[in-house]
Design a protein around this motif. Structure first.
Motif, PDB file in Angstrom:
ATOM      1  N   UNK A 142     -18.105  21.574 -37.159  1.00 33.20           N
ATOM      2  CA  UNK A 142     -17.248  20.476 -36.696  1.00 33.20           C
ATOM      3  C   UNK A 142     -16.616  19.811 -37.915  1.00 33.20           C
ATOM      4  N   UNK A 143     -15.296  19.851 -37.980  1.00 29.42           N
ATOM      5  CA  UNK A 143     -14.613  19.293 -39.152  1.00 29.42           C
ATOM      6  C   UNK A 143     -13.987  17.932 -38.865  1.00 29.42           C
ATOM      7  N   UNK A 144     -13.911  17.559 -37.579  1.00 29.61           N
ATOM      8  CA  UNK A 144     -13.330  16.255 -37.236  1.00 29.61           C
ATOM      9  C   UNK A 144     -13.641  15.947 -35.776  1.00 29.61           C
ATOM     10  N   UNK A 145     -13.668  14.677 -35.428  1.00 32.24           N
ATOM     11  CA  UNK A 145     -13.791  14.236 -34.040  1.00 32.24           C
ATOM     12  C   UNK A 145     -12.734  13.162 -33.834  1.00 32.24           C
ATOM     13  N   UNK A 146     -11.855  13.369 -32.858  1.00 30.06           N
ATOM     14  CA  UNK A 146     -10.801  12.399 -32.593  1.00 30.06           C
ATOM     15  C   UNK A 146     -10.844  11.953 -31.144  1.00 30.06           C
ATOM     16  N   UNK A 147     -10.326  10.772 -30.885  1.00 27.10           N
ATOM     17  CA  UNK A 147     -10.286  10.209 -29.536  1.00 27.10           C
ATOM     18  C   UNK A 147      -8.854   9.812 -29.217  1.00 27.10           C
ATOM     19  N   UNK A 148      -8.399  10.152 -28.035  1.00 26.20           N
ATOM     20  CA  UNK A 148      -7.065   9.785 -27.565  1.00 26.20           C
ATOM     21  C   UNK A 148      -7.197   8.973 -26.288  1.00 26.20           C
ATOM     22  N   UNK A 149      -6.371   7.951 -26.138  1.00 28.51           N
ATOM     23  CA  UNK A 149      -6.311   7.181 -24.897  1.00 28.51           C
ATOM     24  C   UNK A 149      -5.029   7.561 -24.169  1.00 28.51           C
ATOM     25  N   UNK A 172       3.662   4.407 -36.685  1.00 24.16           N
ATOM     26  CA  UNK A 172       3.073   5.642 -37.179  1.00 24.16           C
ATOM     27  C   UNK A 172       3.971   6.810 -36.817  1.00 24.16           C
ATOM     28  N   UNK A 173       3.765   7.899 -37.469  1.00 20.81           N
ATOM     29  CA  UNK A 173       4.487   9.129 -37.145  1.00 20.81           C
ATOM     30  C   UNK A 173       3.500  10.292 -37.198  1.00 20.81           C
ATOM     31  N   UNK A 174       3.938  11.461 -36.778  1.00 25.78           N
ATOM     32  CA  UNK A 174       3.064  12.624 -36.824  1.00 25.78           C
ATOM     33  C   UNK A 174       2.557  12.818 -38.248  1.00 25.78           C
ATOM     34  N   UNK A 175       1.253  13.066 -38.473  1.00 24.23           N
ATOM     35  CA  UNK A 175       0.218  13.351 -37.480  1.00 24.23           C
ATOM     36  C   UNK A 175      -0.668  12.157 -37.124  1.00 24.23           C
ATOM     37  N   UNK A 176      -0.226  10.925 -37.421  1.00 21.34           N
ATOM     38  CA  UNK A 176      -1.082   9.771 -37.157  1.00 21.34           C
ATOM     39  C   UNK A 176      -0.988   9.268 -35.720  1.00 21.34           C
ATOM     40  N   UNK A 177       0.066   9.585 -35.001  1.00 25.57           N
ATOM     41  CA  UNK A 177       0.253   9.060 -33.655  1.00 25.57           C
ATOM     42  C   UNK A 177      -0.797   9.615 -32.691  1.00 25.57           C
ATOM     43  N   UNK A 178      -1.030   8.889 -31.594  1.00 34.15           N
ATOM     44  CA  UNK A 178      -2.022   9.344 -30.609  1.00 34.15           C
ATOM     45  C   UNK A 178      -1.673  10.719 -30.046  1.00 34.15           C
ATOM     46  N   UNK A 179      -0.393  11.019 -29.940  1.00 32.42           N
ATOM     47  CA  UNK A 179       0.016  12.317 -29.394  1.00 32.42           C
ATOM     48  C   UNK A 179      -0.574  13.481 -30.175  1.00 32.42           C
ATOM     49  N   UNK A 180      -0.808  13.278 -31.466  1.00 31.12           N
ATOM     50  CA  UNK A 180      -1.320  14.376 -32.289  1.00 31.12           C
ATOM     51  C   UNK A 180      -2.769  14.701 -31.970  1.00 31.12           C
ATOM     52  N   UNK A 181      -3.446  13.847 -31.183  1.00 35.02           N
ATOM     53  CA  UNK A 181      -4.845  14.082 -30.832  1.00 35.02           C
ATOM     54  C   UNK A 181      -4.993  14.769 -29.478  1.00 35.02           C
ATOM     55  N   UNK A 182      -3.897  15.228 -28.939  1.00 34.67           N
ATOM     56  CA  UNK A 182      -3.931  15.883 -27.632  1.00 34.67           C
ATOM     57  C   UNK A 182      -4.464  17.303 -27.746  1.00 34.67           C
ATOM     58  N   UNK A 183      -4.896  17.851 -26.627  1.00 33.64           N
ATOM     59  CA  UNK A 183      -5.467  19.186 -26.623  1.00 33.64           C
ATOM     60  C   UNK A 183      -4.414  20.263 -26.829  1.00 33.64           C
ATOM     61  N   UNK A 184      -3.247  20.093 -26.248  1.00 35.39           N
ATOM     62  CA  UNK A 184      -2.159  21.018 -26.500  1.00 35.39           C
ATOM     63  C   UNK A 184      -1.928  22.081 -25.454  1.00 35.39           C
ATOM     64  N   UNK A 185      -2.514  21.967 -24.270  1.00 37.31           N
ATOM     65  CA  UNK A 185      -2.284  22.960 -23.222  1.00 37.31           C
ATOM     66  C   UNK A 185      -1.215  22.454 -22.260  1.00 37.31           C
TER      67      UNK A 185
END
Length: 394
Positions: free
Chosen positions: A60-67, A149-162
């Motif tokens: 595990x290299x990171x853990x992120x949370x998105x609302x 903020x902008x990519x990659x700091x925005x919440x959108x960057x923490x999405x799963x991507x499917x």
């Protein structure tokens, strides 16, 4: 906020993917359908064997949370006058932000241009903000993005991507009569646009196989929130799911189904969008807005508001409800190029890492939970489920 994988996203996977099982978006119905509806047939040549995920917690290299910004009535896409500005809202897409970004942009940008203004401000630099800004440029506007903020700091960057266009998009019974048709229009517009990003260097968008694993035929998934599901309206966009015989996969579960969906490699896709916007003359200014009155300092008279979950505070919009989703990021494994859904956990192998997410026992997992603190125990529990998904001899 696109797109995190959640329980109702499984509904879209099975609904839009052929309704072989109805159960992670963006995601149609929640009842179970016959398992043997479609059986995998031999293809021209055998697919290479699937490599297993190295589910070691030390990877595990990171853990992120998105609302994810859920609104019972669906996304807010209306316009209002604030001082001397025309503000067109574009937020509240739940877990479908990435998936619906282009279709949503096609709905809101013409409203911003309707006054004849060709100098446009976009607030927010996530999935919806970038798509709206590029769409406005393509329609002849000069665009400036204003964002904290902008990519990659925005919440959108923490999405799963499917691809998950109806993941927590609205609440059944709370939408207007014309919303299902609007959703379908946005979904089809977005799907067509995403096909134009296939095959680009870095694979910002690509198709991926997903394997849905069950130890027993699943009952209808409990949904205490009553999320709306519209996947049946666009089932023609993606291939139907198919049952797989045991000898064709490395999984321990007795019931395995496969389907194919688009996937966003968000790190690369975000860079592609940022570059496209800036190469067309777009500018990004680092700015923070605390109240609607702060918009008065902008020179532009037309503003597209793509603030996502931030809209709750900026506009005092309590109709925006957070839906928490946590991702554990594993070191990338280039040989793993598929996704898995098993035991209320989802895995998706992207170029920038393998994402693992707990989706909970029912559709209400994470609902109205604004806690953005990473939970290591949750991450390791989810990872253990993925480890159990494989045969020990695999």
């Amino acid at each position: 906020m696109q797109t995190m994988i959640g329980g109702n996203r499984r509904a879209f996977l099975m609904g839009a993917g052929g309704l072989g099982l109805a159960a992670l978006g963006g995601c149609a119905t929640t009842g179970a359908a016959p398992l043997a509806a479609t059986v995998a047939k031999p293809r021209f040549r055998s697919a290479p064997p699937l490599a297993a995920v190295d589910a070691d917690p030390r990877r595990i290299m990171n853990i992120t949370v998105c609302l994810r910004p859920f609104r019972a009535a669906g996304p807010r896409l209306d316009a209002e006058t604030v001082g001397d500005k025309l503000v067109v809202h574009n937020y509240g897409h739940g877990g479908s932000g990435w998936s619906l970004s282009w279709g949503s942009a096609r709905e809101v940008v013409p409203k911003a241009l309707s006054t004849g203004e060709r100098d446009i401000a976009v607030i927010g630099c996530g999935a919806l903000g970038l798509a709206a800004a590029i769409t406005a440029q393509r329609m002849g506007a000069n665009v400036t993005i204003y964002a904290k903020e902008r990519m990659p700091e925005v919440r959108s960057s923490r999405a799963t991507g499917i691809w998950s266009p109806d993941s927590r998009i609205a609440q059944e019974g709370a939408v207007s009569a014309d919303f299902p048709a609007l959703w379908e229009r946005m979904t089809r517009t977005s799907f067509r646009m995403y096909q134009s990003y296939l095959g680009l260097p870095g694979n910002p968008v690509e198709w991926v196989d997903r394997y849905l694993l069950y130890d027993a035929p699943p009952p209808p998934r409990a949904d205490p929130v009553g999320f709306a599901h519209y996947g049946a309206r666009v089932r023609d966009l993606t291939p139907p799911s198919e049952s797989l015989p045991p000898e064709s996969h490395p999984f321990a579960a007795p019931i395995v189904r496969r389907l194919s969906l688009p996937m966003f490699n968000i790190a690369e896709y975000g860079r592609v969008l940022m570059a496209e916007f800036q190469m067309a003359g777009g500018r990004i200014e680092t700015t923070e807005f605390h109240t609607p009155a702060d918009l008065g300092r902008l020179k532009q008279k037309a503003v597209i508001d793509c603030t996502g979950y931030g809209a709750r505070a900026l506009w005092k919009d309590e109709s925006v409800v957070p839906v928490r989703g946590q991702i554990a990021w594993l070191i990338p494994q280039p040989e793993v190029n598929y996704g898995v859904v098993y035991d209320n956990v989802t895995m998706l192998a992207r170029r920038d890492g393998i994402v693992i997410q707990q989706t909970g026992a029912d559709e209400g997992w994470g609902f109205n939970d604004a806690n953005e603190a990473p939970d290591r125990a949750e991450a390791e529990t989810a990872l253990a489920a993925i480890a159990r998904a494989y045969r020990t001899s695999a």
